[in-house]
Design an enzyme around this catalytic site. Structure first.
Site, PDB file in Angstrom:
ATOM      1  N   GLU A  14       0.817  -1.212   0.000  1.00  0.00           N
ATOM      2  CA  GLU A  14       0.000   0.000   0.000  1.00  0.00           C
ATOM      3  C   GLU A  14       0.853   1.266   0.000  1.00  0.00           C
ATOM      4  O   GLU A  14       0.528   2.232  -0.695  1.00  0.00           O
ATOM      5  CB  GLU A  14      -0.951   0.000   1.197  1.00  0.00           C
ATOM      6  CG  GLU A  14      -2.128  -0.946   1.073  1.00  0.00           C
ATOM      7  CD  GLU A  14      -1.756  -2.389   1.381  1.00  0.00           C
ATOM      8  OE1 GLU A  14      -2.585  -3.285   1.122  1.00  0.00           O
ATOM      9  OE2 GLU A  14      -0.634  -2.615   1.883  1.00  0.00           O
ATOM     10  N   HIS A  42     -10.135  -6.317   9.014  1.00  0.00           N
ATOM     11  CA  HIS A  42     -10.801  -6.155   7.720  1.00  0.00           C
ATOM     12  C   HIS A  42     -12.224  -5.606   7.880  1.00  0.00           C
ATOM     13  O   HIS A  42     -13.039  -5.741   6.962  1.00  0.00           O
ATOM     14  CB  HIS A  42     -10.867  -7.493   6.978  1.00  0.00           C
ATOM     15  CG  HIS A  42      -9.538  -8.094   6.660  1.00  0.00           C
ATOM     16  ND1 HIS A  42      -8.775  -8.742   7.598  1.00  0.00           N
ATOM     17  CD2 HIS A  42      -8.844  -8.141   5.498  1.00  0.00           C
ATOM     18  CE1 HIS A  42      -7.661  -9.171   7.031  1.00  0.00           C
ATOM     19  NE2 HIS A  42      -7.677  -8.813   5.760  1.00  0.00           N
TER      20      HIS A  42
END
Length: 333
Positions: free
Chosen positions: A70, A139
């Protein structure tokens, strides 16, 4: 402020997923500087299948799969935006944004300011958030409050397919960075979406999804649909006005304030932790501007200050629902 669909021309029934994909497709066709990048956005079509078949039409140069890094690909998006491109960067889960916080907070948010406006930053970051899929804490977070708080960043959180398409198109066209937070549970939610490729939803413009006289409910993402269903169920008890702010920053305070002047009661429902968050910002602005319009204390519906658990029973206890909104309404009527 209305939903904007009344004068939008022809519409088509789409899911949130399809509306987002169509927004990207239209902007990729409209502007050759637009490209999409992220983990599995190409051949796989995205972890939630949002990018779908875009690679078949636009190829690997414009639908770019990235390594699992990321910090690397968000940083690449920032650099691409600074040099004239319009990247749409997908981060699979909003929980992973912390990995790229340096690139977002210190570079993306500040570059235009620190260069005296000589460098624009037309980068869009799409990401998913929210619980309800038994995906455990790493998540399932809802973190949009963080990014709405950073000067230099705009943050949006659509609650309907039309808002999803219109906001994403406005984000891609914006010369400032925009974070688009997509609640993963509502990708299959259907609604009418304008087919006009020029249709957009202005950043900072709320939508009155249902007009009412008794209680204003400001709801985001998944809770927009649940509150609309609740409004029909409660029609004999209270006439609810349901507002989707759509943009968290800039926030359309006036639409909410005007509604509160009419109803005298406010409930704010957002799937994020209650302390120091989106709820608090809405409440503070209404107390500052419309305190004497209120006939009852403002109520908040959200997540307690805890991580989202993996256990289905515990997750169901933590995640706010329409029933929680009903209980909040009962406290003000």
């Amino acid at each position: 402020m209305s939903t904007g669909l009344e004068t939008a021309g022809e519409t088509e029934t789409m899911t949130v997923r399809e509306a987002l994909r169509e927004a990207m497709r239209e902007e990729l066709r409209r502007d050759e500087d637009v490209f999409v990048m992220g983990e599995d956005v190409g051949t796989f079509g995205g972890v939630f299948q949002v990018t779908g078949d875009l690679i078949g039409e636009f190829g690997e140069e414009r639908i770019r799969d990235t390594p699992i890094s990321e910090a690397g690909f968000v940083g690449a998006g920032v650099g691409a935006a600074a040099t004239g491109s319009r990247p749409v960067v997908e981060v699979m889960f909003s929980d992973f944004l912390g990995v790229s916080m340096e690139q977002i907070m210190n570079q993306m948010a500040k570059m235009r300011y620190m260069f005296g406006g000589k460098t624009e930053m037309p980068v869009t970051i799409r990401t998913t958030e929210g619980g309800g899929q038994r995906a455990a804490s790493q998540h399932s977070g809802t973190v949009h409050t963080w990014f709405a708080h950073f000067p230099g960043i705009k943050a949006v959180a659509p609650g309907t397919p039309a808002a999803a398409k219109g906001l994403l198109k406005s984000a891609i066209r914006s010369n400032d960075p925009v974070m688009v937070f997509e609640n993963k549970v509502i990708y299959e939610q259907e609604g009418e979406v304008p087919t006009d490729p020029d249709f957009t939803v202005p950043l900072g413009e709320a939508s009155i999804e249902r007009e009412g006289e008794d209680v204003t409910v400001v709801a985001t993402q998944r809770l927009v649909g649940e509150t609309l269903d609740l409004a029909e169920e409660m029609a004999d008890e209270a006439d609810l006005e349901v507002i989707d702010p759509r943009s968290l920053y800039p926030l359309d305070t006036e639409t909410i304030a005007e509604s509160v002047r009419k109803t005298g009661r406010l409930v704010v429902a957002d799937e994020s932790p209650l302390s120091y968050g989106t709820h608090a910002e809405v409440v503070a602005r209404i107390v500052e501007e419309e305190f004497f319009s209120l006939d009852a204390p403002i109520q908040r519906v959200g997540i307690a200050d805890t991580h989202v658990p993996f256990s289905p029973t515990l997750e169901d206890e933590v995640i706010p629902t329409g029933e929680d909104v009903r209980e909040a309404i009962d406290r003000v009527i």
